[in-house]
Design a protein around this motif. Structure first.
Motif, mmCIF file in Angstrom:
data_model
loop_
_atom_site.group_PDB
_atom_site.id
_atom_site.type_symbol
_atom_site.label_atom_id
_atom_site.label_comp_id
_atom_site.label_asym_id
_atom_site.label_seq_id
_atom_site.Cartn_x
_atom_site.Cartn_y
_atom_site.Cartn_z
ATOM 1 N N TYR A 96 1.165 -1.167 0.121
ATOM 2 C CA TYR A 96 -0.028 0.041 -0.091
ATOM 3 C C TYR A 96 0.755 1.358 -0.278
ATOM 4 O O TYR A 96 0.592 2.433 -0.894
ATOM 5 N N ILE A 97 2.203 1.265 0.762
ATOM 6 C CA ILE A 97 2.639 2.324 0.103
ATOM 7 C C ILE A 97 3.287 2.994 -0.991
ATOM 8 O O ILE A 97 3.512 3.982 -1.390
ATOM 9 N N GLY A 98 3.740 1.095 -0.959
ATOM 10 C CA GLY A 98 3.871 1.235 -2.630
ATOM 11 C C GLY A 98 2.796 2.230 -3.636
ATOM 12 O O GLY A 98 3.048 2.888 -4.235
ATOM 13 N N ARG A 99 2.109 1.703 -3.380
ATOM 14 C CA ARG A 99 0.932 1.748 -4.256
ATOM 15 C C ARG A 99 0.409 3.974 -4.098
ATOM 16 O O ARG A 99 0.475 4.713 -5.384
ATOM 17 N N VAL A 100 0.241 4.526 -2.876
ATOM 18 C CA VAL A 100 0.559 5.769 -2.298
ATOM 19 C C VAL A 100 1.553 6.438 -3.288
ATOM 20 O O VAL A 100 1.744 7.793 -3.506
ATOM 21 N N TRP A 101 3.061 5.831 -3.149
ATOM 22 C CA TRP A 101 4.294 6.807 -3.899
ATOM 23 C C TRP A 101 3.860 6.861 -4.760
ATOM 24 O O TRP A 101 4.257 7.641 -6.189
ATOM 25 N N ASP A 102 3.883 5.566 -5.524
ATOM 26 C CA ASP A 102 3.370 6.079 -7.113
ATOM 27 C C ASP A 102 2.366 6.730 -7.891
ATOM 28 O O ASP A 102 1.968 7.564 -9.096
ATOM 29 N N CYS A 109 5.644 16.647 -3.984
ATOM 30 C CA CYS A 109 6.985 16.392 -2.673
ATOM 31 C C CYS A 109 7.323 14.732 -2.718
ATOM 32 O O CYS A 109 8.095 14.959 -2.493
ATOM 33 N N GLY A 110 6.620 14.599 -4.114
ATOM 34 C CA GLY A 110 7.583 12.962 -4.427
ATOM 35 C C GLY A 110 8.836 13.878 -5.004
ATOM 36 O O GLY A 110 9.466 12.992 -4.905
ATOM 37 N N ALA A 111 8.663 14.434 -5.914
ATOM 38 C CA ALA A 111 9.834 14.717 -6.793
ATOM 39 C C ALA A 111 11.291 15.381 -5.332
ATOM 40 O O ALA A 111 12.359 15.059 -6.291
ATOM 41 N N THR A 112 9.975 16.222 -4.740
ATOM 42 C CA THR A 112 11.679 16.762 -3.907
ATOM 43 C C THR A 112 12.641 15.433 -2.445
ATOM 44 O O THR A 112 13.550 15.507 -2.599
ATOM 45 N N GLN A 113 11.443 14.618 -2.641
ATOM 46 C CA GLN A 113 11.653 13.355 -1.941
ATOM 47 C C GLN A 113 12.740 12.807 -2.707
ATOM 48 O O GLN A 113 14.106 12.490 -2.251
ATOM 49 N N ARG A 114 12.522 12.901 -3.885
ATOM 50 C CA ARG A 114 13.856 11.908 -4.786
ATOM 51 C C ARG A 114 15.353 12.698 -5.085
ATOM 52 O O ARG A 114 16.184 12.331 -5.214
ATOM 53 N N ARG A 115 14.991 14.522 -4.622
ATOM 54 C CA ARG A 115 16.194 14.952 -5.326
ATOM 55 C C ARG A 115 17.063 14.340 -3.924
ATOM 56 O O ARG A 115 17.919 14.695 -3.721
ATOM 57 N N CYS A 116 15.831 14.619 -2.881
ATOM 58 C CA CYS A 116 16.605 14.544 -1.391
ATOM 59 C C CYS A 116 17.659 13.031 -1.079
ATOM 60 O O CYS A 116 18.536 12.849 -0.180
ATOM 61 N N GLU A 117 16.990 12.018 -1.517
ATOM 62 C CA GLU A 117 17.488 10.691 -1.775
ATOM 63 C C GLU A 117 18.494 10.702 -2.057
ATOM 64 O O GLU A 117 19.542 9.895 -2.260
ATOM 65 N N ALA A 118 18.370 11.076 -3.511
ATOM 66 C CA ALA A 118 19.573 10.901 -4.611
ATOM 67 C C ALA A 118 21.019 10.722 -3.857
ATOM 68 O O ALA A 118 21.929 9.446 -4.208
ATOM 69 N N ILE A 120 22.362 9.382 -1.386
ATOM 70 C CA ILE A 120 21.907 8.771 -0.168
ATOM 71 C C ILE A 120 21.582 7.226 -0.890
ATOM 72 O O ILE A 120 22.662 6.510 -0.737
ATOM 73 N N ILE A 121 20.432 7.526 -1.895
ATOM 74 C CA ILE A 121 20.466 5.778 -2.659
ATOM 75 C C ILE A 121 20.790 5.559 -4.065
ATOM 76 O O ILE A 121 20.466 4.941 -4.867
ATOM 77 N N GLY A 122 20.948 6.836 -4.603
ATOM 78 C CA GLY A 122 21.061 7.347 -6.166
ATOM 79 C C GLY A 122 20.015 7.384 -6.377
ATOM 80 O O GLY A 122 19.263 7.524 -6.171
ATOM 81 N N PRO A 123 20.612 8.283 -7.965
ATOM 82 C CA PRO A 123 19.216 8.144 -8.615
ATOM 83 C C PRO A 123 17.474 7.570 -8.743
ATOM 84 O O PRO A 123 18.643 6.366 -9.334
ATOM 85 N N THR A 124 16.959 7.673 -9.224
ATOM 86 C CA THR A 124 15.810 6.540 -9.365
ATOM 87 C C THR A 124 15.291 7.307 -10.602
ATOM 88 O O THR A 124 15.583 7.933 -10.887
#
Length: 124
Positions: A96-102, A109-118, A120-124
Motif C-alpha cells: 500500500y505504501i508503494g501504491r501511494v508512492w506511485d 513532494c515526490g520530486a522533492t523527496q527523490r532529489r533529497c534521496e539521490a 543517499i541511495i542514488g538517482p531513481t
C-alpha cells in the motif's frame, strides 16, 4: 482448543513483532526468546539456542527462526501461522505504501523527496 489458542498467540505476537522489528527478525530475537521460553514455556533456553543456530546456518532469510519457533510450539500449523504473521503485515504495508508512492510520484513532494534521496541511495 489448546492448539487453536497457541496458533492465535503465535499470530498475534509475530504480527506485532513484524511491525516493530526494524532490522529484521534478528532485531526481535530477545522478544521472541522471552515469549517462547520465559512466558509460554514452549521450549528451553537450549532448544531456543539450537533453533537459532539452525536458522543462522540454513540458507535463506533469518526469518526462518520464526518458522522454527512456530513448529516447536504447534507443529506444521504453527510454522505456517507464525511465518505468515511475521511476513504478512509488512508485505501488505509495503504494497500500500508503494501504491501511494506511485500515485504521488509526479507531485511536487515526490520530486522533492527523490532529489533529497539521490545522494543517499542514488538517482531513481
Amino acid at each position: 482448543m489448546k492448539d487453536e489458542a497457541i496458533l492465535w498467540t503465535l499470530a498475534g505476537h509475530f504480527a506485532l513483532l513484524s511491525l516493530f522489528a526494524i532490522g529484521g527478525a534478528n532485531a526481535a530475537m530477545p522478544e521472541m526468546h522471552r515469549l517462547a521460553v520465559e512466558v509460554k514455556g514452549w521450549m528451553s533456553d537450549r532448544q531456543f539456542a539450537d533453533l537459532f543456530a539452525i536458522a543462522q546456518v540454513a540458507p535463506g532469510p533469518n526469518v526462518i527462526i520464526v518458522t522454527l519457533i512456530g513448529y516447536q510450539a504447534a507443529g506444521i500449523a504453527g510454522a505456517l501461522v507464525s511465518t505468515a504473521a511475521m511476513c504478512g503485515p509488512t508485505c501488505v504495508a509495503a504494497y500500500y505504501i508503494g501504491r501511494v508512492w506511485d500515485r504521488f510520484r509526479e507531485a511536487r513532494c515526490g520530486a522533492t523527496q527523490r532529489r533529497c534521496e539521490a545522494p543517499i541511495i542514488g538517482p531513481t
